[in-house]
Write a protein that holds these residues in place. Structure first.
Motif, PDB file in Angstrom:
ATOM      1  N   VAL A  37      -1.433   2.345   4.689  1.00 17.07           N
ATOM      2  CA  VAL A  37      -0.269   1.472   4.823  1.00 17.07           C
ATOM      3  C   VAL A  37      -0.757   0.029   4.963  1.00 17.07           C
ATOM      4  N   ALA A  38      -0.135  -0.892   4.201  1.00 18.15           N
ATOM      5  CA  ALA A  38      -0.561  -2.289   4.216  1.00 18.15           C
ATOM      6  C   ALA A  38       0.653  -3.199   4.129  1.00 18.15           C
TER       7      ALA A  38
ATOM      8  N   THR B   1      -6.412  -2.300  -9.136  1.00 17.21           N
ATOM      9  CA  THR B   1      -5.903  -3.273  -8.174  1.00 17.21           C
ATOM     10  C   THR B   1      -6.052  -2.737  -6.749  1.00 17.21           C
ATOM     11  N   LEU B   2      -6.145  -3.657  -5.799  1.00 17.15           N
ATOM     12  CA  LEU B   2      -6.253  -3.245  -4.402  1.00 17.15           C
ATOM     13  C   LEU B   2      -4.981  -2.553  -3.907  1.00 17.15           C
ATOM     14  N   PRO B   3      -3.767  -3.031  -4.236  1.00 18.66           N
ATOM     15  CA  PRO B   3      -2.573  -2.302  -3.794  1.00 18.66           C
ATOM     16  C   PRO B   3      -2.559  -0.849  -4.264  1.00 18.66           C
TER      17      PRO B   3
ATOM     18  N   ALA C 146      -2.617   2.495  -1.904  1.00 20.08           N
ATOM     19  CA  ALA C 146      -1.542   3.486  -2.021  1.00 20.08           C
ATOM     20  C   ALA C 146      -2.090   4.869  -2.348  1.00 20.08           C
ATOM     21  N   GLN C 147      -3.078   4.924  -3.245  1.00 20.85           N
ATOM     22  CA  GLN C 147      -3.672   6.206  -3.629  1.00 20.85           C
ATOM     23  C   GLN C 147      -4.373   6.891  -2.472  1.00 20.85           C
TER      24      GLN C 147
ATOM     25  N   GLY D 156       0.850  -1.176   0.000  1.00 20.54           N
ATOM     26  CA  GLY D 156       0.000   0.000   0.000  1.00 20.54           C
ATOM     27  C   GLY D 156       0.885   1.225   0.000  1.00 20.54           C
ATOM     28  N   ALA D 157       0.502   2.220   0.785  1.00 25.95           N
ATOM     29  CA  ALA D 157       1.332   3.414   0.917  1.00 25.95           C
ATOM     30  C   ALA D 157       2.546   3.101   1.789  1.00 25.95           C
ATOM     31  N   THR D 158       3.645   3.788   1.542  1.00 26.60           N
ATOM     32  CA  THR D 158       4.808   3.650   2.408  1.00 26.60           C
ATOM     33  C   THR D 158       4.657   4.595   3.594  1.00 26.60           C
TER      34      THR D 158
END
Length: 428
Positions: free
Chosen positions: A115-116, A104-106, A110-111, A28-30
């Motif tokens: 965080v994942a 996509t889910l990632p 991220a958008q 996901g997001a960093t």
């Protein structure tokens, strides 16, 4: 080391309050995020879970092995954004295959700055939560030192220290018109909904039952709600600790007995507190689409969708009315059992009634068959009822969708408004 971690990707670390840590990869997001750890057992519906405002402040671990395999699409959104704090999965699918997929889910995570982490043994993680209870945790792509991140988790605030409802509620009132059923024309009813984090699926359930809905912010006073001249008032789901939300509970207390009221999840807890009941925090809550609940009025079992960490302490409402609770012998047996496990009543097909000082008689209508916790109540002397679970099926089964029709019947003055056979559309 997990061999999956050898692939090229940003490393991530999951740290729990009890000192447990899991290495993984960022999907996901960093950055990093802190929250309350819960696990969700739904096999599908991950986008509805991620966009459910009730998860604000929580980091959700999905127990189903692969998440993201059918992508994401706008039609499945339960709110405008994603209020939860983070996501944990075993295996994240980066190449979804579904005709409805719009991404996509990632990328979706991220958008939205979520965080994942993947490559986590979610079976071991779930067992840890079941043994130790709900706890604080963190996911980080920047602090990969286990000792450091655990120490920071222990110093982080608890979920009860933030008013998450205020963060997810609508800032301004708005209106949604009822859906017109051409095959069954009927009067459209006016409902005012107190938005504490209302899901779009619930809103669709209300308008689908022929209700024009006027949605108002979470802190709207009761008198202002009554000034909208509604046929009924709906109290919505929402995040956080209900014991730290005195305003909605006070609002519910002032509404009860003056207008028909229906509550779901946090709305149910508001109503229970207004009636003088205690609310307890469950060891690890109910989160998923597979919770069996018995309707004590019909004897039918509903497979339900749930998302809550808190629940009603049924005994705290008052003393049982023996005459309406199976008789003195049954009530004596209940007291002798010295248990809070309400499966005592489901086994006997009895819907017990408690007499309260504030609002008269209150009947237990639904019981969770996994752990015997209360799932629904009905006021017998005023027009009001509520359930702890989610009838809107977003995500989850449709067994309990009849409750929206029951709310309509309550507003129409039908005496046995909860006696609906969802299979045949008739009364029991």
């Amino acid at each position: 080391m997990n061999p999956l971690l050898a692939k090229e990707a940003t490393r991530a670390l999951l740290a729990l309050e009890d000192g447990t840590t899991f290495e993984g990869l960022s999907v996901g997001a960093t950055g990093e995020t802190f929250g309350e750890l819960v696990f969700n057992t739904s096999m599908s519906g991950y986008q509805e879970v991620i966009t459910d405002p009730s998860y604000a402040g929580q980091i959700v671990a999905f127990t189903y092995p692969q998440i993201g395999n059918y992508g994401v699409c706008a039609a499945d959104m339960q709110s405008d954004g994603a209020a939860l704090a983070g996501v944990i999965v075993c295996d994240m699918c980066h190449t979804p295959n579904n005709w409805r997929s719009e991404g996509t889910l990632p990328d979706f995570l991220a958008q939205r700055g979520i965080v994942a982490i993947e490559c986590v043994d979610t079976r071991a993680l779930t067992l840890r939560v079941r043994e130790a209870g709900t706890m604080r945790c963190a996911i980080s792509t920047t602090d990969l030192d286990p000792a450091s991140l655990v120490a920071r988790v222990k110093a982080a605030p608890s979920i009860a220290e933030t008013n998450w409802v205020a963060k997810v509620s609508t800032p301004e009132p708005y209106d949604v018109d009822a859906k017109v059923d051409l095959d069954r024309p009927r009067r459209r009813l006016r409902v005012t909904a107190l938005d504490c984090g209302e899901k779009r699926g619930i809103l669709r359930g209300l308008i689908g039952a022929g209700m024009d809905v006027h949605v108002v912010p979470w802190d709207t006073p009761a008198e202002k709600i009554l000034a909208t001249n509604p046929d009924g008032v709906f109290l919505s789901n929402g995040p956080g600790d209900p014991r730290e939300l005195p305003e909605p509970a006070a609002c519910a207390e002032q509404l009860l007995g003056r207008v028909p009221v229906f509550g779901i999840c946090l709305g149910h807890q508001m109503i229970c507190q207004a009636a003088g009941a205690a609310i307890e925090k469950l060891p690890y809550g109910h989160h998923g689409g597979n919770q069996p609940v018995m309707n004590l009025l019909s004897g039918m079992v509903e497979v339900t969708a749930q998302n809550h960490n808190y629940g009603l302490v049924f005994d705290s409402l008052g003393e049982l009315d023996a005459e309406l609770s199976g008789g003195t012998e049954v009530v004596d047996a209940w007291h002798a059992a010295n248990t809070h496990d309400l499966r005592f009543w489901s086994e006997r097909r009895i819907a017990p009634v408690i007499s309260t000082e504030k609002f008269g008689r209150i009947r237990l209508t639904h019981v969770n068959l996994n752990d015997g916790t209360p799932e629904g109540i009905q006021f017998l002397d005023i027009p009001a009822f509520s359930v702890q679970y989610h009838p809107e099926a977003s995500p989850g089964p449709h067994d309990a969708v009849y409750l929206f029709e029951a709310f309509r019947r309550l507003m129409e003055g039908v005496p046995d408004y909860l006696a609906i056979d969802v299979r045949e559309g008739r009364r029991f």
